[in-house]
Every structure is written in C-alpha cells, then in structure tokens.
Enzyme design. Sequence first.
Site, short mmCIF file in Angstrom:
data_model
loop_
_atom_site.label_atom_id
_atom_site.label_comp_id
_atom_site.label_asym_id
_atom_site.label_seq_id
_atom_site.Cartn_x
_atom_site.Cartn_y
_atom_site.Cartn_z
CB CYS A 1 -0.96 0.05 1.12
SG CYS A 1 -0.43 0.90 2.64
CD GLU A 2 -0.83 5.44 -3.40
OE1 GLU A 2 -0.15 5.14 -4.45
OE2 GLU A 2 -1.42 6.20 -3.83
#
Length: 204
Positions: free
Chosen positions: A89-90
């Site tokens: 996940c960024e």
Amino acid sequence: MSSDSLPENDNRPSRTEAEQAVRTLLRWAGDDPTREGLHDTPSRVVRAYEEFFEGYETNPRSLLERTFSEVEGYDEIVLLRDIRFESHCEHHLAPIIGRAHVAYLPRSRVVGISKLARVVDAFARRLQIQERLTAQIANTINDVLEPHGVAVIIESSHECMTTRGVHRPGVSMVTSSMLGVFRTNSDTRRELMAMLNRPSACEY
Ligand SMILES: [Zn+2]
C-alpha cells in the site's frame, strides 16, 4: 498519468543512500543499526525492495503484444482465476496480499494466459491502492487486446489494517472493474459470476 507510464527515475538514489535511509528507520524504531544482528539488514531490505517493486521495471503493455489469432472462432469468456499477488500500500508501505480474477471476451485475438498473470504482477509490484491496481490491469488489457470486454475482480487483505491502525484481521477488500460487455450486458456478467463461483478443478 496513463496506466502504464513509469515514474521518472532520474532522481533515483544510489544503493548506498537507500541503505543509509534504512539505517535511519532502524534508529527511528529505537534500535541500534551497528549491533551485530542488524549489520546486514540495510542491504537485505534494499534487495527486498528491488523484488517488492520490480514492477516499475516492466512495461505491462509489452507483455500483451504477442497474441494468437488461430482460435477456431473461439468467442467465449476467457477467465484466469485465483492469481495470487503481493503488493504494497502506498500509504504505509505495508503488504497487500490477495487474489485477482481476470477475464476477457476476445474479439479474435487471445493472449497466452501466463501473460495475464504477469500483467497483474507488473502493476502489483509497485506502490498501490487496490482501486487503482484493479483499474490499471483492466484498462491495459482493454487497450492492448481490444476485446469485447474485460473484467477484473480483486480480493485482498491489507496488512496496514490488520497489524496497525484499526487492527482488524480477517477483513478482505473486494474491488472490480468491468469494461465493455461485462459492464453493459448483464447476461455476460452473470455468466462470469457463475464461472467464478464454480468449485476449482485445479487440485493438481
Ligand atoms: Zn495502508
């Protein structure tokens, strides 16, 4: 930004700079990067990053360029189910682990099925949010193969939700992108759902 564009790499730090950044995070965690057990950790983390994020080195469109047209008039849904993937996940750099189901209705050209799995990996092995990952896979297949329709369904678990923040293990997130006939034709969509719900024959 188009679905396959690669980020600018001009400012990429050196390996030494990346390892130094890991040492900073180790200190931020409260540990001592010079102790024996952590001695090789920065180089291991940097190598792990190369693996986690190797998707930036792949052009997903080029994976789909070789197609087969001798399909004896095959004009039904092609579905690749349960493609396991690992992403990050960024927002937290935490793992996203899940499965993708990728379907398309060919217009005359089909692609080797392993290529669909490689397109999933090319986008998964980047910093992602699941909604964009789903759309990028669907849009790329749609743009390159120009089929009658594409459907991508992704279910995954986000470690940033299970190991931090709200601490909710066992929650899965489901996203889908339906293009062409999968969006406009409810019979086609129903047929896809029936194929997805059928028990797997792949015990081997
Ligand atoms: Zn997150």
